[in-house]
Design an enzyme around this catalytic site. Sequence first.
Site, PDB file in Angstrom:
ATOM      1  N   LEU A  96       0.813  -1.217   0.000  1.00  0.00           N
ATOM      2  CA  LEU A  96       0.000   0.000   0.000  1.00  0.00           C
ATOM      3  C   LEU A  96       0.848   1.268   0.000  1.00  0.00           C
ATOM      4  CD1 LEU A  96      -2.883  -1.123   2.370  1.00  0.00           C
ATOM      5  CD2 LEU A  96      -2.773  -1.203  -0.133  1.00  0.00           C
ATOM      6  N   ARG A 144       2.501  -5.279   4.368  1.00  0.00           N
ATOM      7  CA  ARG A 144       3.338  -5.878   5.422  1.00  0.00           C
ATOM      8  C   ARG A 144       3.137  -5.129   6.738  1.00  0.00           C
ATOM      9  NH1 ARG A 144       9.826  -5.267   5.229  1.00  0.00           N
ATOM     10  NH2 ARG A 144       9.146  -3.100   5.061  1.00  0.00           N
ATOM     11  N   SER A 165       3.655   1.371 -15.818  1.00  0.00           N
ATOM     12  CA  SER A 165       4.319   2.672 -15.947  1.00  0.00           C
ATOM     13  C   SER A 165       3.312   3.807 -15.930  1.00  0.00           C
ATOM     14  CB  SER A 165       5.118   2.737 -17.247  1.00  0.00           C
ATOM     15  OG  SER A 165       5.689   4.028 -17.381  1.00  0.00           O
ATOM     16  N   LYS A 195       9.220  -3.598 -20.057  1.00  0.00           N
ATOM     17  CA  LYS A 195       9.188  -2.459 -19.121  1.00  0.00           C
ATOM     18  C   LYS A 195      10.604  -1.924 -18.888  1.00  0.00           C
ATOM     19  CE  LYS A 195       7.745   0.571 -16.100  1.00  0.00           C
ATOM     20  NZ  LYS A 195       8.401   0.665 -14.873  1.00  0.00           N
ATOM     21  N   HIS A 220      11.480   0.051 -21.848  1.00  0.00           N
ATOM     22  CA  HIS A 220      10.748   1.324 -21.738  1.00  0.00           C
ATOM     23  C   HIS A 220      11.521   2.295 -20.852  1.00  0.00           C
ATOM     24  CE1 HIS A 220       8.309   3.898 -19.152  1.00  0.00           C
ATOM     25  NE2 HIS A 220       7.523   4.107 -20.203  1.00  0.00           N
ATOM     26  N   ASN A 221      11.950   1.816 -19.697  1.00  0.00           N
ATOM     27  CA  ASN A 221      12.664   2.701 -18.772  1.00  0.00           C
ATOM     28  C   ASN A 221      14.000   3.157 -19.365  1.00  0.00           C
ATOM     29  OD1 ASN A 221      10.541   1.960 -17.114  1.00  0.00           O
ATOM     30  ND2 ASN A 221      11.805   1.842 -15.291  1.00  0.00           N
ATOM     31  N   GLU A 280      13.265   5.774 -21.716  1.00  0.00           N
ATOM     32  CA  GLU A 280      12.930   6.969 -20.922  1.00  0.00           C
ATOM     33  C   GLU A 280      14.222   7.714 -20.516  1.00  0.00           C
ATOM     34  OE1 GLU A 280      10.132   6.079 -17.668  1.00  0.00           O
ATOM     35  OE2 GLU A 280      11.482   7.186 -16.351  1.00  0.00           O
ATOM     36  N   ARG A 323      24.283  10.340 -16.448  1.00  0.00           N
ATOM     37  CA  ARG A 323      23.844  10.482 -15.045  1.00  0.00           C
ATOM     38  C   ARG A 323      25.023  10.223 -14.100  1.00  0.00           C
ATOM     39  NH1 ARG A 323      17.634   8.419 -14.022  1.00  0.00           N
ATOM     40  NH2 ARG A 323      16.797   9.028 -16.043  1.00  0.00           N
ATOM     41  N   HIS A 327      43.685 -14.355 -33.797  1.00  0.00           N
ATOM     42  CA  HIS A 327      42.239 -14.541 -33.648  1.00  0.00           C
ATOM     43  C   HIS A 327      41.529 -14.831 -34.967  1.00  0.00           C
ATOM     44  CE1 HIS A 327      42.241 -13.766 -29.420  1.00  0.00           C
ATOM     45  NE2 HIS A 327      42.863 -12.618 -29.582  1.00  0.00           N
TER      46      HIS A 327
HETATM   47  P1  NBP Z   1       8.003   1.142  -2.873  1.00  0.00           P
HETATM   48  O1  NBP Z   1       8.895   0.675  -3.972  1.00  0.00           O
HETATM   49  O2  NBP Z   1       8.464   2.262  -2.020  1.00  0.00           O
HETATM   50  O3  NBP Z   1       7.665  -0.121  -1.953  1.00  0.00           O
HETATM   51  C1  NBP Z   1       6.853   0.044  -0.818  1.00  0.00           C
HETATM   52  C2  NBP Z   1       6.094  -1.223  -0.528  1.00  0.00           C
HETATM   53  O4  NBP Z   1       6.997  -2.335  -0.455  1.00  0.00           O
HETATM   54  C3  NBP Z   1       5.420  -1.125   0.820  1.00  0.00           C
HETATM   55  O5  NBP Z   1       4.193  -1.796   0.738  1.00  0.00           O
HETATM   56  C4  NBP Z   1       6.400  -1.838   1.724  1.00  0.00           C
HETATM   57  O6  NBP Z   1       5.784  -2.378   2.867  1.00  0.00           O
HETATM   58  C5  NBP Z   1       6.825  -2.963   0.826  1.00  0.00           C
HETATM   59  N1  NBP Z   1       8.067  -3.616   1.252  1.00  0.00           N
HETATM   60  C6  NBP Z   1       9.320  -3.158   1.330  1.00  0.00           C
HETATM   61 BR1  NBP Z   1       9.828  -1.433   0.960  1.00  0.00          BR
HETATM   62  N2  NBP Z   1      10.205  -4.068   1.741  1.00  0.00           N
HETATM   63  C7  NBP Z   1       9.484  -5.165   1.946  1.00  0.00           C
HETATM   64  C8  NBP Z   1       9.809  -6.461   2.397  1.00  0.00           C
HETATM   65  N3  NBP Z   1      11.074  -6.805   2.650  1.00  0.00           N
HETATM   66  N4  NBP Z   1       8.813  -7.362   2.506  1.00  0.00           N
HETATM   67  C9  NBP Z   1       7.554  -7.009   2.216  1.00  0.00           C
HETATM   68  N5  NBP Z   1       7.169  -5.800   1.796  1.00  0.00           N
HETATM   69  C10 NBP Z   1       8.119  -4.884   1.659  1.00  0.00           C
HETATM   70  O7  NBP Z   1       6.534   1.498  -3.436  1.00  0.00           O
HETATM   71  P2  NBP Z   1       6.036   2.103  -4.804  1.00  0.00           P
HETATM   72  O8  NBP Z   1       6.799   3.334  -5.158  1.00  0.00           O
HETATM   73  O9  NBP Z   1       4.558   2.150  -4.697  1.00  0.00           O
HETATM   74  O10 NBP Z   1       6.424   0.988  -5.867  1.00  0.00           O
HETATM   75  C11 NBP Z   1       5.950  -0.347  -5.817  1.00  0.00           C
HETATM   76  C12 NBP Z   1       6.610  -1.119  -6.956  1.00  0.00           C
HETATM   77  O11 NBP Z   1       6.229  -0.497  -8.197  1.00  0.00           O
HETATM   78  C13 NBP Z   1       8.120  -1.084  -6.929  1.00  0.00           C
HETATM   79  O12 NBP Z   1       8.635  -2.277  -7.428  1.00  0.00           O
HETATM   80  C14 NBP Z   1       8.461   0.055  -7.862  1.00  0.00           C
HETATM   81  O13 NBP Z   1       9.745  -0.097  -8.435  1.00  0.00           O
HETATM   82  C15 NBP Z   1       7.378  -0.081  -8.907  1.00  0.00           C
HETATM   83  N6  NBP Z   1       7.045   1.153  -9.606  1.00  0.00           N
HETATM   84  C16 NBP Z   1       7.036   2.355  -8.983  1.00  0.00           C
HETATM   85  C17 NBP Z   1       6.689   3.509  -9.682  1.00  0.00           C
HETATM   86  C18 NBP Z   1       6.645   4.849  -9.006  1.00  0.00           C
HETATM   87  O14 NBP Z   1       6.477   5.855  -9.723  1.00  0.00           O
HETATM   88  N7  NBP Z   1       6.780   4.931  -7.696  1.00  0.00           N
HETATM   89  C19 NBP Z   1       6.349   3.416 -11.031  1.00  0.00           C
HETATM   90  C20 NBP Z   1       6.327   2.151 -11.649  1.00  0.00           C
HETATM   91  C21 NBP Z   1       6.678   1.029 -10.933  1.00  0.00           C
HETATM   92  P3  NBP Z   1       5.833  -1.565   4.258  1.00  0.00           P
HETATM   93  O15 NBP Z   1       4.761  -0.540   4.158  1.00  0.00           O
HETATM   94  O16 NBP Z   1       5.568  -2.598   5.247  1.00  0.00           O
HETATM   95  O17 NBP Z   1       7.212  -0.959   4.359  1.00  0.00           O
END
Ligand code: NBP
Length: 485
Positions: free
Chosen positions: A12, A35, A131, A186, A189-190, A193, A290, A454
């Site tokens: 969440l 979690r 995305s 994906k 895509h990144n 990007e 970067r 070679h």
């Molecule tokens: P985060 O990448 O910040 O992950 C947060 C979530 O992961 C929380 O629910 C957290 O639970 C859980 N978590 C973590 Br951190 N470590 C954990 C563990 N060891 N075991 C179980 N749960 C764990 O969140 P997000 O930015 O919403 O991204 C979610 C996914 O989507 C990622 O893989 C991200 O790369 C991908 N994504 C993100 C975006 C973006 O713009 N943010 C875009 C596209 C894809 P907790 O609340 O208990 O800490």
Amino acid sequence: MEKKGDIALIGLAVMGQNLILNMSDHGYTVVAFNRTLSKVDEFLQGAAKGRDTILGAHSLEEMIGLLKKPRKVMLMVKAGKAVDEFIELLLPHLEAGDLIIDGGNSHFPDTIRRTKYLADKGILYIGTGVSGGEEGARHGPSIMPGGNPAAWPLIKGIFQSIAAKTADGEPCCDWVGEDGAGHYVKMTHNGIEYGDMQLICEAYQLMRDGLGLTNQEMHSVFAEWNKGELDSYLIEITADILGYRDESGTHVVDLILDSAGQKGTGKWTGINSLELGVPVTLIAEAVYARCLSALKDERVTASKLLKGSQAVFQGDRQAFVEDIRKALLASKIVSYAQGFMLMREAAREYGWNLNYGGVALMWRGGCIIRSVFLGKIKQAYDRNPALSNLLLDDYFRGIIESCQPSWRRVVAKAVELGIPLPAFATALAFYDGYRCARLPANLLQAQRDYFGAHTYERVDRARGQHFHTNWTGTGGSVSASTYTV
Ligand code: NBP
């Protein structure tokens, strides 16, 4: 009767919460879990308040018990070990035919491994790229699912209804391919990007440092560019950023430290391109740019010691801005051509049947690289699904031809002015290399044969025959085994 969920979503944070709200908007009932359990209640009492299509669960047992069968559980957690840990926690609660979906930014080899691991246990698995960031997740992301093909019919309805739609109403979501194909697309895509962002930043530096344009002037330039062939989300937000001032009237962009961060997907693309032997030079340059930016302290020291060019721009600024636009467009075409070359090779290497027009359509809306341009790529693959390289498509060939004089002027002028344009320059070098029937690799092969026996192939003999010359007269006649990338 107790209300049952169509799908459960674990995680969440920003992406998970917004995807749940999006699913709920489309009439699906979603079970939310996290979690850290307190976040479940915070969500139910916050953003999800008043929605009877969002149910909270405080244990995995409760979550599973609230789901219709076959159960669908989507993970939106941090990529890496959190995904494996949740899979292990879920397994005892699932039965054959249930589906686990990983919507995070997982590395595709992990998705290949997990698809197989779960298939052996009778559990369906999908690894999907999502995305569009927070806004996309909430109102329509681009969704790129791959994994076990038997799983697609179970989730197709939900995914296609919450995905972004093109102007023609087509969902920016379709089946990508087996096991890691969705996460691979994906990742690409990144990477693209990264390339798009770097190209825009180079255009900005050239206008700022080379032409001396103000932020307000550049705001207008990007806003104007966004009305034409470059119409895209990234050009649009760049115009917004350059026009943005804080309460004191200062342009916020000038207050931001010039040290770029990265999370790894561009690096993965670059590494994979090296592994597959595909010259994805622009994305690699974008990643290195970067890295170079991150050496802030070293650069500040070097700026005082290392001399550059004394040249100043003279000429018609407005005409040169148009040259930059055309150079950006031509470089962007090369970057996408390279990205699609990479996917083509990956499909061969990993055994995927990728639909390239479908990929362009999925990127057409919802995602960060969304653009009018991707519609043109879709059309190119519609015209010729077997197109071997985007550069050979008539439409793109025509644009490159018309942009070419500007492109060369811009790269040459930047060299003269001492302004780094790694992405523009590498795109042009790739273009010149790709269209060159005879590269200097004959000399390179001679060097390799000289020092390491070679061997080389000959222009006057059939391919596949290898020759060795005793260049110094003192070497032996034994040759090394050959190796071709
Ligand atoms: P985060 O990448 O910040 O992950 C947060 C979530 O992961 C929380 O629910 C957290 O639970 C859980 N978590 C973590 Br951190 N470590 C954990 C563990 N060891 N075991 C179980 N749960 C764990 O969140 P997000 O930015 O919403 O991204 C979610 C996914 O989507 C990622 O893989 C991200 O790369 C991908 N994504 C993100 C975006 C973006 O713009 N943010 C875009 C596209 C894809 P907790 O609340 O208990 O800490």
